[in-house]
Design an enzyme around this catalytic site. Structure first.
Site, PDB file in Angstrom:
ATOM      1  N   GLU A 138       0.855  -1.183   0.000  1.00  0.00           N
ATOM      2  CA  GLU A 138       0.000   0.000   0.000  1.00  0.00           C
ATOM      3  C   GLU A 138       0.893   1.235   0.000  1.00  0.00           C
ATOM      4  O   GLU A 138       1.864   1.264   0.755  1.00  0.00           O
ATOM      5  CB  GLU A 138      -0.919   0.038   1.227  1.00  0.00           C
ATOM      6  CG  GLU A 138      -1.944   1.160   1.112  1.00  0.00           C
ATOM      7  CD  GLU A 138      -2.935   1.202   2.283  1.00  0.00           C
ATOM      8  OE1 GLU A 138      -2.809   0.404   3.229  1.00  0.00           O
ATOM      9  OE2 GLU A 138      -3.816   2.050   2.241  1.00  0.00           O
ATOM     10  N   GLY A 143       2.717   2.359  10.887  1.00  0.00           N
ATOM     11  CA  GLY A 143       2.439   1.594  12.099  1.00  0.00           C
ATOM     12  C   GLY A 143       2.273   0.108  11.811  1.00  0.00           C
ATOM     13  O   GLY A 143       2.911  -0.736  12.434  1.00  0.00           O
ATOM     14  N   ALA A 144       1.411  -0.201  10.854  1.00  0.00           N
ATOM     15  CA  ALA A 144       1.135  -1.593  10.534  1.00  0.00           C
ATOM     16  C   ALA A 144       0.319  -1.645   9.251  1.00  0.00           C
ATOM     17  O   ALA A 144      -0.153  -0.618   8.777  1.00  0.00           O
ATOM     18  CB  ALA A 144       0.346  -2.264  11.662  1.00  0.00           C
ATOM     19  N   ASN A 178      -2.487  -6.403   5.134  1.00  0.00           N
ATOM     20  CA  ASN A 178      -2.449  -7.424   4.087  1.00  0.00           C
ATOM     21  C   ASN A 178      -3.316  -8.622   4.450  1.00  0.00           C
ATOM     22  O   ASN A 178      -3.284  -9.105   5.574  1.00  0.00           O
ATOM     23  CB  ASN A 178      -1.018  -7.913   3.912  1.00  0.00           C
ATOM     24  CG  ASN A 178      -0.022  -6.784   3.913  1.00  0.00           C
ATOM     25  OD1 ASN A 178      -0.101  -5.893   3.095  1.00  0.00           O
ATOM     26  ND2 ASN A 178       0.876  -6.802   4.886  1.00  0.00           N
ATOM     27  N   HIS A 186      -7.286  -2.514  14.754  1.00  0.00           N
ATOM     28  CA  HIS A 186      -7.444  -1.751  13.512  1.00  0.00           C
ATOM     29  C   HIS A 186      -7.127  -2.629  12.287  1.00  0.00           C
ATOM     30  O   HIS A 186      -7.922  -2.720  11.355  1.00  0.00           O
ATOM     31  CB  HIS A 186      -6.520  -0.531  13.556  1.00  0.00           C
ATOM     32  CG  HIS A 186      -6.569   0.331  12.339  1.00  0.00           C
ATOM     33  ND1 HIS A 186      -7.338   1.473  12.270  1.00  0.00           N
ATOM     34  CD2 HIS A 186      -5.969   0.221  11.126  1.00  0.00           C
ATOM     35  CE1 HIS A 186      -7.192   2.025  11.075  1.00  0.00           C
ATOM     36  NE2 HIS A 186      -6.367   1.287  10.359  1.00  0.00           N
ATOM     37  N   GLU A 187      -5.975  -3.268  12.330  1.00  0.00           N
ATOM     38  CA  GLU A 187      -5.581  -4.072  11.158  1.00  0.00           C
ATOM     39  C   GLU A 187      -6.519  -5.266  11.000  1.00  0.00           C
ATOM     40  O   GLU A 187      -6.890  -5.619   9.889  1.00  0.00           O
ATOM     41  CB  GLU A 187      -4.128  -4.535  11.273  1.00  0.00           C
ATOM     42  CG  GLU A 187      -3.101  -3.418  11.516  1.00  0.00           C
ATOM     43  CD  GLU A 187      -3.220  -2.234  10.590  1.00  0.00           C
ATOM     44  OE1 GLU A 187      -3.696  -2.405   9.450  1.00  0.00           O
ATOM     45  OE2 GLU A 187      -2.850  -1.109  10.995  1.00  0.00           O
ATOM     46  N   HIS A 214      -9.776  -4.219   9.419  1.00  0.00           N
ATOM     47  CA  HIS A 214      -9.668  -3.959   7.979  1.00  0.00           C
ATOM     48  C   HIS A 214     -10.081  -5.173   7.144  1.00  0.00           C
ATOM     49  O   HIS A 214     -10.412  -5.030   5.970  1.00  0.00           O
ATOM     50  CB  HIS A 214      -8.228  -3.605   7.612  1.00  0.00           C
ATOM     51  CG  HIS A 214      -7.923  -2.138   7.578  1.00  0.00           C
ATOM     52  ND1 HIS A 214      -8.753  -1.206   6.986  1.00  0.00           N
ATOM     53  CD2 HIS A 214      -6.847  -1.433   8.036  1.00  0.00           C
ATOM     54  CE1 HIS A 214      -8.208  -0.004   7.088  1.00  0.00           C
ATOM     55  NE2 HIS A 214      -7.056  -0.092   7.727  1.00  0.00           N
ATOM     56  N   GLU A 248     -10.205   3.859   5.800  1.00  0.00           N
ATOM     57  CA  GLU A 248      -9.466   4.285   6.987  1.00  0.00           C
ATOM     58  C   GLU A 248     -10.343   4.985   8.027  1.00  0.00           C
ATOM     59  O   GLU A 248     -10.234   4.714   9.219  1.00  0.00           O
ATOM     60  CB  GLU A 248      -8.269   5.162   6.598  1.00  0.00           C
ATOM     61  CG  GLU A 248      -7.188   4.424   5.795  1.00  0.00           C
ATOM     62  CD  GLU A 248      -6.657   3.168   6.470  1.00  0.00           C
ATOM     63  OE1 GLU A 248      -6.870   2.994   7.690  1.00  0.00           O
ATOM     64  OE2 GLU A 248      -6.028   2.348   5.764  1.00  0.00           O
TER      65      GLU A 248
END
Ligand code: PHE
Ligand code: ZN
Length: 852
Positions: A125, A257-258, A261, A293-294, A297, A316
């Site tokens: 990204e 941060g992270a 994927n 958060h990840e 997603h 986001e």
């Protein structure tokens, strides 16, 4: 102008003329010459289209269509990609095969395939996949990936489910179509901290956190946070995980941060690894929030992705909103809200006030990496929160159910998102949409009137012009209001007033007394609230009595800002503020985390912003002195109570990162910070010597440094932690943020000579440079030496890592606030940056925008 041709515009969007059904990628890893073979099944959607592929820094070894190697005349190669002429392509589905070579060891930009401590990893990204292979590198092209990795490393990972594993070779199939930016590959000598999760429909998911040997003892908290996230998303959003395995990898060299994927999240090791000795309470809270958060997603970002990068806040803003709600549920909701609003003001309001102001959904950019901003993320989250207030909790859940049902597997726009809310609630959101398309923070002025039992609140809204956007229409603003009696009882409980006009009144009837209004409860909209001078609210009263915790804190902040702003202009500490804080300290133990937030004074940067908004030019030296003087006045006035609180808040027993003990520690450390102004750092030194956890150790270190007696503690800390990269990052940062302003630059100049200053590592670079820039009066030295030092280092980093250099250039975004001397010094550095030969597209766009 050639510059303009590099500008990408939302209005130019065109769908891709091919459908990519499936892609097979074969990697043969080598630090200097990795071979990447790609085979793509392409279906033409329009007759006789040329096939455009993105690609940067690739050495093309082979290109073939349906097995036929193309002649050089059948395609055109450039610095940014490759075009296969229409005449070379079949009219029906065909297979395109390419082979390229790349050099991960030489990749210092940390985008594409690169190496960190001998381990291979990827970051795609937003547009990094094009540095791995020729491909339609745009989020609306989604494909199923089948990946083979061959290499010496014992652990070979990619997205999806593993289908074959043998020594030196692994094969991964991701059943879910995805855009290329979600591709990931990791290979290295890694160990896993593992667990499992049973989903709500009873499927077993293997969970692994992959780290370097030795770090596996610091993964337990992140793994538990992952399980809590998975449970929460099932319970609150009805969303279940969709693969057999979920992998997280920690890497030391990472620009952000992270990264989410698919099935293979890659994290900056800073946001995974935690132990009581090395991580602070706030690290633990952030780790939990970023893991969530990840993970979130997976539904908001991966299964439903963005049509193009202008829509970045679609994934986001929503995902930040979700992780904020999660943390609020796991911890103390009102405290979390105050933290989020503080961060929004410190970063997004600051951005929105300056030359980088842009809409949450921008409509043009040169380099998308420059738009991973507080506006896209944090303001994007506020917009989702406002939608929820407008349709209510059930309406929100209905809308999200419809969003997932209607758009699963698609690449969407903000229009799609708003349409879901319109269709499920029946509301017209055309005016609301301006929150996405218009830049700037609305200023909301309020005045009130009371007559014959009728109370009237009148609001006026205005949004200033921003770069490229002139006068703006009125926004649709949810204003949460409650009315209090003069004894602090609720006369009218919280109501959402919907403002849609430039000027609008709201009437409350049948009141027996003039109420005290509590406006914008919970910070119901990201606006600046200004009170008409006729009837300002009694902030001390609200600080003591408001039933809305956010507005209690807000009243305290308003008082603190008022008095410190007055002090910076030569005034004295406001006795009513000092008294109000005294009352708060007395029953602080009842709600420690909240009380700690009330005791924290606004930062110098925020004070500068407040002065600027009041039309005054902020003097950084005077601001620093005023803030110190206010803290000293509070400590002198309440020494005994603070000292008692400091003792009472000591937490016994082994360290736990849970909200209750963390809240006690935060109050204890807030008291310590005030007392440091009058005890010369004695308590801080004692705490530093005794602390058994990083929260107290680091805070105490900061206080002894701020007291000017920190040298021995800094040396002890360095000796103890020199082998630990994450802790050493803290050491670099804290001595700069805490140091006396007139010593900040000389310290920074000394620190860049330290053998542990590995400036090519983004975390280390940021610790030192952002630590220095956060020393407000030190960075803004009137001789401009702070600016010069900082700009020199940005220019040094830019050729290696343009993304990080560009992001960090925002230290200069506030130039317009200051006096003419500082303005011209800051602008001169920006101009020097802008004129540098060979500057990256990233830093060039940023410096040009900041110069205006
Ligand atoms: N998409 C990531 C997130 O928000 C952030 C990121 C962007 C990471 C670009 C790396 C590169 O979680
Ligand atoms: Zn994100």
């Amino acid at each position: 102008m050639t510059q303009n041709t590099l500008t990408k515009r939302l209005s130019d969007y065109q769908p891709y003329p091919f459908e990519l059904e499936m892609v097979r990628l074969d990697f043969r890893l080598d630090p200097d010459a990795t071979q990447v073979r790609a085979r793509m099944a392409m279906r033409p959607l329009r007759a006789a289209s040329a096939l455009e592929l993105d690609g940067e820094g690739l050495v093309l070894r082979k290109i073939a269509v349906d097995g036929r190697v193309l002649a050089a005349s059948e395609y055109t190669q450039s610095d940014t990609g490759l075009v296969i002429h229409a005449a070379a392509l079949p009219a029906q589905t065909f297979t395109l095969e390419t082979e390229v070579e790349i050099a991960p060891a030489a990749n210092t930009a940390l985008e594409g395939l690169y190496m960190s401590n001998g381990m291979y990893c990827t970051q795609c990204e937003a547009e990094g996949f094009r540095k791995i292979t020729y491909y339609p590198d745009r989020p609306d092209v989604m494909a199923r990936f089948h990946v083979t990795v061959a290499g010496d490393a014992p652990v070979l990972l990619s997205n999806g489910n593993p289908v074959a594993q043998e020594t030196g070779r692994a094969e991964w199939v991701d059943p879910w179509p995805k855009p290329a930016y979600l591709f990931a590959l990791v290979a290295g000598d890694l160990v896993a901290h593992s667990g499992s999760f049973t989903t709500m429909s009873g499927r077993e998911v293997a969970l692994n956190i992959w780290v370097r040997k030795g770090d596996e003892t610091r993964c337990a908290f992140a793994l538990e946070a992952l399980k809590r996230s998975m449970t929460w998303d099932e319970q609150v959003y009805g969303r279940e995980y969709d693969l057999d395995i979920f992998n997280i990898v920690a890497v030391d060299d990472f620009n952000m941060g992270a990264m989410e994927n698919k099935g293979l999240n890659i994290f900056n090791s800073k946001w995974v690894l935690a132990s009581p000795e090395t991580a602070t309470d706030s690290d633990y809270e952030r780790i939990e929030g970023i893991i969530a958060h990840e993970y979130f997603h997976n539904w908001t970002g991966n299964r439903i992705t963005c049509r193009d990068w202008f829509q970045l806040c679609l994934k986001e803003g929503l995902t930040v909103y979700r992780d904020q709600s999660f943390t609020a549920d796991m911890r103390l909701g009102p405290v979390k809200r105050i933290e989020d609003v503080s961060a929004l003001r410190a970063r997004q309001f600051r951005e929105d006030r300056g030359p980088l102001s842009h809409p949450p959904r921008p409509d043009h950019y040169k380099e998308i990496n420059n738009f991973y901003t507080a506006t896209v993320y944090e303001k994007g989250a506020e917009i989702v929160g406002m939608l929820r207030q407008l349709v209510g909790p059930q309406g929100y859940r209905d809308a999200l159910d419809l969003y997932f049902e209607r758009h699963d597997g698609q690449a969407c726009t903000i229009e799609d998102w708003l349409k879901v809310f319109e269709d499920s609630s029946g509301r017209d959101l055309r005016q609301f949409k301006h929150w996405y398309t218009d830049a700037g923070t609305p200023r909301l002025q309020v005045s009130d009137d009371f007559k014959d039992g009728t109370y009237t609140l009148e609001f006026t809204q205005k949004t200033d012009q921003t770069p490229g956007q002139g006068d703006k229409p009125a926004r649709h603003i949810p204003i949460a209001v409650g009315l209090l009696s003069d004894t602090g009882a609720d006369l009218i409980e919280t109501k959402i007033l919907e403002m849609t006009e430039p000027r609008q009144s709201f009437v409350f009837e049948g009141l027996s007394q003039r109420p005290v209004p509590s406006i914008l409860r919970g910070f119901s909209a990201p606006v600046v609230l200004e009170f008409d001078t006729g009837h300002p609210p009694d902030s001390a009263f609200l600080l003591a009595h408001d039933s809305d915790p956010f507005n209690r804190w807000e009243a305290g902040r308003r008082l603190a800002l008022q008095t410190v702003v007055a002090m910076a202009q030569g005034g004295a500490a406001d006795p009513s503020y000092v008294a109000a804080i005294g009352a708060l300290i007395k029953d602080g133990a009842a709600d420690p985390a909240f009380c700690a937030l009330c005791l924290a004074l606004p930062s110098e940067d925020q004070i500068a912003q407040a002065l600027h908004e009041a039309g005054k030019s902020p003097d950084p030296v005077a601001i620093h002195r005023a803030r110190e003087a206010l803290a000293t006045a509070l400590a002198n006035a309440h020494e005994d109570a603070l000292s008692a609180l400091y003792d009472a808040m000591a937490v016994s027993g082994p360290y736990r990162p849970d909200p209750e003990p963390a809240g006690q520690r935060s109050l204890r450390l807030a008291a310590l910070a005030l007392l440091r102004r009058i005890d010369g750092g004695a308590r801080a030194q004692a705490l530093f010597d005794a602390a058994d956890n990083m929260t107290e150790s680091l805070a105490a270190l900061g206080q002894v440094v701020a007291a000017g007696v920190g040298e021995a503690a800094l040396a002890t800390f360095r000796d103890r932690w020199q082998g630990d990269r994450l802790v050493m990052d803290k050491w670099f940062a804290i001595q700069l943020t805490a140091s006396a302003p007139d010593q900040a630059l000389s310290r920074a100049e000394k620190l860049v000579q330290d053998p542990l200053f590995d400036w090519k590592n983004p975390n280390r670079f940021r610790s030192l440079m952002s630590g220095f820039a956060a020393n407000h009066a030190g960075f803004h030295r009137v001789d401009g030496a702070g600016y010069r030092f900082y700009a020199d280092w940005l220019l040094r980093l830019d050729p290696l890592n343009p993304q990080v250099a560009a992001r960090m250039s925002t230290a200069f975004e506030t130039w317009a606030r200051y006096d003419l001397t500082r303005q011209s010094l800051m602008r001169a550095e920006l101009a020097r940056i802008a004129q540098t030969e060979g500057l990256s597209r990233d830093l060039s766009e940023m410096s040009a925008r900041m110069l205006g």
